[in-house]
Structure formats: structure tokens, C-alpha cells
Design an enzyme around this catalytic site. Structure first.
Site, mmCIF file in Angstrom:
data_model
loop_
_atom_site.group_PDB
_atom_site.id
_atom_site.type_symbol
_atom_site.label_atom_id
_atom_site.label_comp_id
_atom_site.label_asym_id
_atom_site.label_seq_id
_atom_site.Cartn_x
_atom_site.Cartn_y
_atom_site.Cartn_z
ATOM 1 N N SER A 124 13.297 -6.685 -6.404
ATOM 2 C CA SER A 124 13.503 -5.378 -6.034
ATOM 3 C C SER A 124 14.587 -4.928 -5.057
ATOM 4 C CB SER A 124 12.083 -4.602 -5.754
ATOM 5 O OG SER A 124 12.317 -3.081 -5.257
ATOM 6 N N TYR A 149 3.687 -4.856 -0.674
ATOM 7 C CA TYR A 149 4.545 -4.827 -1.962
ATOM 8 C C TYR A 149 5.935 -5.588 -1.788
ATOM 9 C CZ TYR A 149 7.574 -3.438 -5.605
ATOM 10 O OH TYR A 149 8.637 -3.452 -6.673
ATOM 11 N N LYS A 153 7.816 -9.284 -2.742
ATOM 12 C CA LYS A 153 9.220 -9.445 -3.464
ATOM 13 C C LYS A 153 10.107 -10.211 -2.761
ATOM 14 C CE LYS A 153 8.109 -7.271 -7.157
ATOM 15 N NZ LYS A 153 7.929 -8.106 -8.287
HETATM 16 C C1 UD1 Z 1 9.826 2.562 -4.952
HETATM 17 C C2 UD1 Z 1 9.669 1.405 -4.417
HETATM 18 C C3 UD1 Z 1 10.601 0.257 -5.192
HETATM 19 C C4 UD1 Z 1 9.952 0.278 -6.498
HETATM 20 C C5 UD1 Z 1 10.047 1.615 -7.124
HETATM 21 C C6 UD1 Z 1 9.387 1.677 -8.734
HETATM 22 C C7 UD1 Z 1 10.064 0.934 -2.018
HETATM 23 C C8 UD1 Z 1 10.811 1.589 -0.715
HETATM 24 N N1 UD1 Z 1 10.528 1.539 -3.030
HETATM 25 O O1 UD1 Z 1 10.984 3.268 -5.152
HETATM 26 O O2 UD1 Z 1 10.643 -0.962 -4.692
HETATM 27 O O3 UD1 Z 1 10.966 -0.701 -7.401
HETATM 28 O O4 UD1 Z 1 9.291 2.524 -6.519
HETATM 29 O O5 UD1 Z 1 8.115 1.347 -8.733
HETATM 30 O O6 UD1 Z 1 9.215 0.194 -1.895
HETATM 31 N N2 UD1 Z 1 9.805 11.857 -4.986
HETATM 32 C C9 UD1 Z 1 9.504 12.911 -4.690
HETATM 33 N N3 UD1 Z 1 8.423 13.601 -5.189
HETATM 34 C C10 UD1 Z 1 7.642 12.697 -5.959
HETATM 35 C C11 UD1 Z 1 7.959 11.153 -6.303
HETATM 36 C C12 UD1 Z 1 9.012 10.800 -5.556
HETATM 37 O O7 UD1 Z 1 10.425 13.816 -4.079
HETATM 38 O O8 UD1 Z 1 6.690 13.087 -6.388
HETATM 39 C C13 UD1 Z 1 11.216 11.200 -4.269
HETATM 40 C C14 UD1 Z 1 10.904 10.109 -3.103
HETATM 41 O O9 UD1 Z 1 10.777 10.717 -1.974
HETATM 42 C C15 UD1 Z 1 12.203 9.269 -3.355
HETATM 43 C C16 UD1 Z 1 12.540 9.242 -4.814
HETATM 44 O O10 UD1 Z 1 11.857 10.384 -5.227
HETATM 45 O O11 UD1 Z 1 13.090 9.896 -2.485
HETATM 46 C C17 UD1 Z 1 12.227 8.125 -5.647
HETATM 47 O O12 UD1 Z 1 10.897 7.840 -5.571
HETATM 48 P P1 UD1 Z 1 10.139 6.845 -6.274
HETATM 49 O O13 UD1 Z 1 10.433 7.211 -7.737
HETATM 50 O O14 UD1 Z 1 8.794 6.689 -5.746
HETATM 51 O O15 UD1 Z 1 10.658 5.209 -6.003
HETATM 52 P P2 UD1 Z 1 11.355 4.852 -4.811
HETATM 53 O O16 UD1 Z 1 10.514 4.919 -3.574
HETATM 54 O O17 UD1 Z 1 12.737 4.766 -4.478
#
Ligand code: UD1
Length: 337
Positions: A124, A149, A153
Site C-alpha cells: 500500500s 495496518y 504492510k
Molecule cells: C486508506 C488507507 C490505505 C488503504 C485504503 C483502502 C492509510 C493512511 N490509508 O486510504 O492504506 O489502502 O484506505 O482501504 O492507511 N473521506 C471523507 N469522508 C469519508 C471517507 C473518506 O472525506 O466518509 C476522505 C478521507 O478523509 C481521505 C479520502 O477521503 O481524505 C480518502 O479516504 P479513504 O477512502 O478512507 O482512503 P485513504 O484513507 O486514503
């Protein structure tokens, strides 16, 4: 060539099974269905017009692994089976160390004992943490993990690297995924979050269809052009194809101690706000959302530098974010019916 696909009923695993068959490999699925649905096997059969052999078991079962390696004449392994929820890993670290580390050790022991040469590992972009320079290349330093997590990795990559160095004949590579999104164009397979989704795109599609009342956008005050976080969203079918390329590279690799790692992203950063806007434009459906405080542990910005994957793996993303979000939406609609 028979390939064991652990976690082959999961989101990325199931799409990879389809691409493996298209490329002439014979996938055999090992999945304990702890975070996937056995119905995926029927859906795969609908897409492929044939059954894919599968075993319902956990990767920590060393005896079964040995049995499968021998009876199925396995020549390579793609290891997806793992737990992947960042928040849950903070609450239940030992579950993560058992599922992601102990299972990997068991798998490597069984592979080396049975002379299985080729391993593709799901890593990841989380290994980079919040990098100082963006986009991140594979030379960007790995930073201390922010969650158990993430640690699994990092440590997983190190365990594989050390094992390859000690066991000539075992070749491996790690794919560092950025943010996988989308679904198969048939809308027969896709992401199946259990309970409330933690990831952005399933939350967007569930809000659009009315399962969730409102999407919270975590943070509007980041030092990015629109104040929301930036990620590299990659279509899961492109990601699946990277595994086929990885396997092909491993198989033709003469170096008996070959180990390498690759960024698997599009090379383009997209903000959370841009993703929502794109979803609304592509689907014509409004998403009810509001801004909320930053989510603990989120990094501000990350996207991939992809020249190493392009040059050495012969792979690059082909699908657009528009396609990914249209596919994710069709999948969400299919789930509702
Ligand atoms: C996370 C993990 C990554 C993993 C991926 C898929 C970390 C830092 N990141 O990525 O390793 O591969 O999940 O499982 O460990 N967001 C919102 N509202 C929501 C959900 C998300 O605003 O309801 C925003 C988050 O704040 C972020 C972006 O969307 O800025 C992406 O979030 P998310 O889809 O959870 O993925 P990551 O955190 O990037």
C-alpha cells in the site's frame, strides 16, 4: 500456469481472477470469506462462463497450503488475503498481526518448503506516510507507520525481502496500491463494504442511493487548492491488470533472488471535492455532503510517480476517474436490486 489467489473473492482479488483468466493463467481461489461473500464465486462464473476452483479456508492453515500447492501444481501466488481497515487495526492490533503477518509467514514457509517460486504481495502507498515530496517514487523513504495496518504492510514487505534474499529460487514483488475504486464493467463484482464504509467512494455511492443520509468530507482547511485531501484514485480493473503484469515479470525473471516493489496508481492527484464533483457530473446524481473536521491519521496529499511501473512492469492505468465512478455507481445500483 496455476496461480493461487489468496483473498480471491475480495474486491481486488475477484477482479484479478478475471484478468488472470483473460491472460491465460489458471487462478485457484483461497478465501475464508471473513470479509467477502461466497456469492462472488457465482458472479465470477457469470462473467467468465465457467467455474473457478476455490477453497474456503484461512491462510494460516499450513497443512492446507501444502496440500493445495501439491495437488493443484501451483506455480505462483498472489497474496491478497489480509485485513485492511485502518481504524479497526488500532483497536485490534493482534487480529491484524495474525491475519496480515502470521499468515504471510505461514504462506512463505509453505511456498519455500514446496518450491513455489513466484509471489505477488499486496502492499500500500500507506508505507510512505505523508511524504515530503510529491509525487512519490519508489525511492521515497518509507516513514514510520501510523497504524498497525500500515505497519503490517511495511513489515510484510521486509519479511518478503529478507526471505527472498535467504532462499534463492523465491522471487517476489510488492505492489504499492494507491486508492482502488470502481467496479467491473459488468456490475457483477465490486466493493462490498461490511457495515458503514470507511472509504470515500463506497460512502459516496451509498449516500447517492440513500443508504446514508449525508457524506462527511473530512477537512476543508488542508493546504491544497480546494482545502480537501488529495489522493490517487485507480480503477480496480487497472489495478487487477497490474497483477498480471507482475506475474509475467516474475516468471521471466532470471535473477534467483529477485525482489522489487512498484507504485500502482494513475500518477494524477484528485481532491476529495473534485471526486464528489466528478461523481455528480458523471452520474447526474447529487450527493448530500457537508464539511466536517479532519479525520485523525489522514495525510494531506499523496499520488504516485508511475514511471518505474511503466518502464519495468510494462503497465500503466488506462481507465479514467469518470469511468471508475460510473462503474462504482452501476455496481451500487445493482446491489440495491
Ligand atoms: C486508506 C488507507 C490505505 C488503504 C485504503 C483502502 C492509510 C493512511 N490509508 O486510504 O492504506 O489502502 O484506505 O482501504 O492507511 N473521506 C471523507 N469522508 C469519508 C471517507 C473518506 O472525506 O466518509 C476522505 C478521507 O478523509 C481521505 C479520502 O477521503 O481524505 C480518502 O479516504 P479513504 O477512502 O478512507 O482512503 P485513504 O484513507 O486514503
Amino acid at each position: 500456469m496455476n496461480i493461487l489467489v489468496t483473498g480471491g473473492a475480495g474486491f481486488i482479488g475477484s477482479h484479478t481472477v478475471v484478468e488472470l483468466i483473460a491472460a491465460g493463467f489458471e487462478p485457484i481461489i483461497l478465501d475464508d470469506f471473513s470479509n467477502s461473500d461466497p456469492k462472488v464465486l457465482d458472479r465470477l462464473e457469470s462473467i467468465l462462463g465457467r467455474k473457478v476452483k476455490s477453497y474456503s479456508a484461512n491462510c494460516n492453515d499450513a497443512d492446507l497450503l501444502t496440500k493445495i500447492f501439491r495437488e493443484e501444481q501451483i506455480q505462483g501466488v498472489i497474496h491478497f488475503a489480509a485485513s485492511k481497515a485502518v481504524g479497526e487495526s488500532v483497536e485490534r492490533p493482534l487480529l491484524y498481526y495474525r491475519n496480515n503477518i502470521s499468515a504471510l509467514v505461514t504462506l512463505l514457509e509453505a511456498m519455500t518448503a514446496n518450491g513455489i517460486s513466484n509471489l505477488v504481495f499486496s502492499s500500500s502507498c500507506t508505507v510512505y506516510g505523508q511524504p515530503e515530496i510529491i509525487p512519490v517514487t519508489e525511492e521515497t523513504p518509507v516513514l514510520p507507520a501510523a497504524s498497525p495496518y500500515g505497519n503490517t504492510k511495511q513489515v510484510g514487505e521486509e519479511i518478503i525481502r529478507d526471505t527472498v534474499a535467504a532462499k534463492p529460487g523465491l522471487k517476489a514483488l510488492a505492489l504499492r496500491y494507491f486508492n482502488p475504486v470502481g467496479a467491473h464493467e459488468s456490475a457483477l463484482i465490486g466493493e462490498l463494504p461490511i457495515g458503514v464504509p470507511a472509504n470515500l467512494v463506497p460512502y459516496v455511492t451509498q449516500t447517492a442511493i440513500g443508504i446514508r443520509s449525508k457524506l462527511m468530507v473530512f477537512g476543508k482547511d488542508y493546504a491544497t487548492p480546494d482545502g480537501t485531501c488529495i489522493r490517487d484514485f485507480i480503477h480496480v480493473v487497472d489495478l487487477a491488470k497490474a497483477h498480471v503484469k507482475a506475474l509475467e515479470l516474475l516468471v521471466k525473471q532470471n535473477d534467483a533472488n529477485y525482489y522489487d516493489y512498484f507504485n500502482i496508481g494513475t500518477g494524477t492527484g484528485t481532491s476529495v471535492q473534485e471526486l464528489i464533483d466528478t461523481f455528480e457530473r458523471v452520474t447526474g446524481v447529487k450527493v448530500n455532503y457537508e464539511f466536517a473536521p479532519r479525520r485523525a491519521g489522514d495525510i494531506m496529499e499523496i499520488y504516485a510517480e508511475v514511471s518505474k511501473s511503466r518502464d519495468l512492469l510494462g503497465w500503466q492505468a488506462e481507465k479514467t476517474l469518470d469511468e471508475a465512478l460510473a462503474d462504482a455507481w452501476r455496481w451500487q445500483q445493482r446491489l440495491a436490486n
